[in-house]
Write a protein that holds these residues in place. Sequence first.
Motif, short mmCIF file in Angstrom:
data_model
loop_
_atom_site.label_atom_id
_atom_site.label_comp_id
_atom_site.label_asym_id
_atom_site.label_seq_id
_atom_site.Cartn_x
_atom_site.Cartn_y
_atom_site.Cartn_z
N TYR A 1 0.66 -1.39 -0.08
CA TYR A 1 -0.10 0.21 0.00
C TYR A 1 0.98 1.36 -0.07
O TYR A 1 1.99 1.26 0.58
CB TYR A 1 -0.72 -0.19 1.22
CG TYR A 1 -0.17 -0.04 2.40
CD1 TYR A 1 -0.01 1.14 3.10
CD2 TYR A 1 -0.11 -1.30 3.16
CE1 TYR A 1 0.77 1.11 4.52
CE2 TYR A 1 0.35 -1.41 4.51
CZ TYR A 1 0.68 0.07 5.03
OH TYR A 1 1.38 -0.11 6.41
N VAL B 1 -3.13 4.20 3.26
CA VAL B 1 -4.40 3.51 4.01
C VAL B 1 -4.81 4.58 4.88
O VAL B 1 -4.43 4.95 5.66
CB VAL B 1 -4.05 2.45 4.66
CG1 VAL B 1 -5.32 1.63 5.36
CG2 VAL B 1 -3.38 1.21 3.74
N VAL C 1 -7.95 3.29 -0.01
CA VAL C 1 -6.88 2.81 0.09
C VAL C 1 -6.02 2.68 -1.29
O VAL C 1 -6.62 2.67 -2.27
CB VAL C 1 -6.96 1.05 0.28
CG1 VAL C 1 -5.67 0.15 0.12
CG2 VAL C 1 -7.78 0.69 1.67
#
Length: 186
Positions: free
Chosen positions: A28, A31, A36
Amino acid sequence: MKLYVKNMVCIRCKMVVKQQLKKLSLHYIIVELGEVEILETMSNAQLLEFKTLLLKHGLELLDDKKSILIEKIKKVIIELVHYSDEPAKVNFSDYLSEKLNHDYTYLANLFSEVVGINIEHYVIMHKIERVKELLVYDELSLTEISYKLHYSSVAHLSNQFKKITGLTPSHFKKFKENRQLGIVDP
């Protein structure tokens, strides 16, 4: 790749999403509440598995534009009420319109249609939840809480609190203290 997640409203939710991404070996970038962003493009199989993993934790992956916009509205409200120290003179409708690049009337109508309550009531419910948190922490006086949450007066806060919870702020605080001590007041 950007994804939108429903019911993602707290730090714990962010941790859950990060854990599920890690299980899928996805990386990622961001977040945040309701959003996201990942480095990779997910395959259909990964997307389906991610949806399933999220559902186990009460979270839902969104894919239609209206649902995504509703979650963005909720995110802005939650951030403003629970995590922000925006100046007291912020006009909420202007603030929401500016943040989401949409006309407030459109946002308000869509929210009411999809959620079943109006934005103002949703904001009030979150403000009262925040008041409860601050009362339990017992670090601020009711006057300070009223100022922090941009109420026009302590009386206004108290009236709204009683309307939503059925208790005055002082009764709520006493009730919580008694429950924590195991004491039941007759």
